[in-house]
Design a protein around this motif. Structure first.
Motif, PDB file in Angstrom:
ATOM      1  N   ALA A  44     -38.701  13.204  92.893  1.00 11.72           N
ATOM      2  CA  ALA A  44     -40.106  13.262  93.117  1.00 11.72           C
ATOM      3  C   ALA A  44     -40.255  12.731  94.534  1.00 11.72           C
ATOM      4  O   ALA A  44     -41.080  13.528  95.141  1.00 11.72           O
ATOM      5  N   ASP A  48     -42.191  15.140  97.532  1.00 13.38           N
ATOM      6  CA  ASP A  48     -43.406  14.917  98.149  1.00 13.38           C
ATOM      7  C   ASP A  48     -43.162  14.780  99.541  1.00 13.38           C
ATOM      8  O   ASP A  48     -43.957  15.186 100.388  1.00 13.38           O
ATOM      9  N   PRO A 208     -48.289  13.519  94.557  1.00 13.90           N
ATOM     10  CA  PRO A 208     -48.376  13.937  93.157  1.00 13.90           C
ATOM     11  C   PRO A 208     -46.997  13.922  92.469  1.00 13.90           C
ATOM     12  O   PRO A 208     -47.218  13.296  91.204  1.00 13.90           O
ATOM     13  N   HIS A 209     -45.836  14.299  92.752  1.00 14.52           N
ATOM     14  CA  HIS A 209     -44.816  14.016  92.157  1.00 14.52           C
ATOM     15  C   HIS A 209     -44.240  12.735  91.745  1.00 14.52           C
ATOM     16  O   HIS A 209     -43.991  11.946  90.883  1.00 14.52           O
ATOM     17  N   SER A 212     -46.768  10.902  89.540  1.00 15.13           N
ATOM     18  CA  SER A 212     -46.554  11.165  87.921  1.00 15.13           C
ATOM     19  C   SER A 212     -45.417  10.499  87.607  1.00 15.13           C
ATOM     20  O   SER A 212     -45.461  10.014  86.182  1.00 15.13           O
ATOM     21  N   ALA A 215     -45.965   6.616  87.194  1.00 18.62           N
ATOM     22  CA  ALA A 215     -46.811   6.300  85.790  1.00 18.62           C
ATOM     23  C   ALA A 215     -46.023   6.194  84.571  1.00 18.62           C
ATOM     24  O   ALA A 215     -46.734   5.507  83.777  1.00 18.62           O
ATOM     25  N   ARG A 216     -44.821   6.688  84.652  1.00 21.04           N
ATOM     26  CA  ARG A 216     -44.201   6.580  83.554  1.00 21.04           C
ATOM     27  C   ARG A 216     -42.935   5.371  83.488  1.00 21.04           C
ATOM     28  O   ARG A 216     -42.332   5.239  82.577  1.00 21.04           O
TER      29      ARG A 216
END
Length: 224
Positions: A44, A48, A208-209, A212, A215-216
């Motif tokens: 990710a 980005d 965004p990657h 995302s 957030a996990r």
């Protein structure tokens, strides 16, 4: 050349080389925080970074040096040119190999080595840095910690001699590269090696990657 002519002259185009590790070996310092998502995070962050570099109007092309087929496919889909780490002799030889491929395709462009972990990278800040770099035979941007390097550049015809690794800021200065100290280029300096780095990137505004995947991550979600 007059001042008016200098202002109207087109900006120097750049070929940027981005080294992407095999994901199994990437972001190992994030292992405790990322756990099984460490490889996802590494991909990710690189995605980005490359996406932002490709959106910069000073960048002619982005050359990704990698031997991992997954990031190779993902980053090629964005428009990056993928080359294998043919030297297989460490980071700096890989960067030199990628830069040579860039110069073959565009000998009149500058070449630069860009860290693959700048997920908050903003194209306009990168453009400012590259314009400043165009005024020096070779130049570099120190990382946010003031110890490493996130970008090293060389103008057309100038030997490309990156010195990434431990203490690379001092190493690039010792080589005579110009250190670029500009205001408001935080996104070009903020790389990600540790959980604290990732928190800083998220505060700055990660792509965004990266956002995302972050957030996990339970360790970061607990901070939210």
């Amino acid at each position: 050349m007059s001042t008016a002519e200098a202002r109207s002259a087109p900006a120097l185009p750049w070929s940027l080389v981005v080294p992407v590790k095999v994901l199994a070996r990437a972001k190992t310092r994030m292992s405790a925080a990322a756990g099984p998502l460490r490889r996802d995070l590494a991909l990710a962050v690189a995605t980005d970074t490359v996406a932002a570099a490709l959106r910069c109007d000073r960048v002619r092309d982005v050359i990704v040096v990698t031997d991992d087929p997954l990031p190779a496919a993902e980053l090629a889909a964005l428009g990056a040119r993928i080359v294998p780490d043919a030297p297989d002799a460490g980071l700096n030889p890989a960067l030199e190999y990628g830069a040579a491929r860039g110069r073959e395709a565009a000998p009149d462009a500058g070449v630069g080595a860009l860290s693959a972990d700048l997920p908050a990278l903003r194209p306009n800040e990168l453009a400012r840095v590259l314009d400043a770099a165009a005024a020096a035979p070779h130049a570099f941007v120190p990382d946010a910690a003031g110890v490493g390097t996130t970008l090293y550049t060389a103008r057309p015809g100038v030997p490309f001699t990156p010195a990434f690794g431990r203490g690379s800021r001092a190493a690039h200065r010792a080589l005579g590269a110009r250190e670029l100290v500009l205001d408001s280029i935080d996104s070009v300096r903020r790389d990600v090696d540790t959980p604290d780095d990732l928190r800083a990137v998220l505060a700055l505004g990660a792509g965004p990657h990266t956002a995302s995947v972050a957030a996990r991550l339970p360790a970061l979600a607990a901070d939210a």
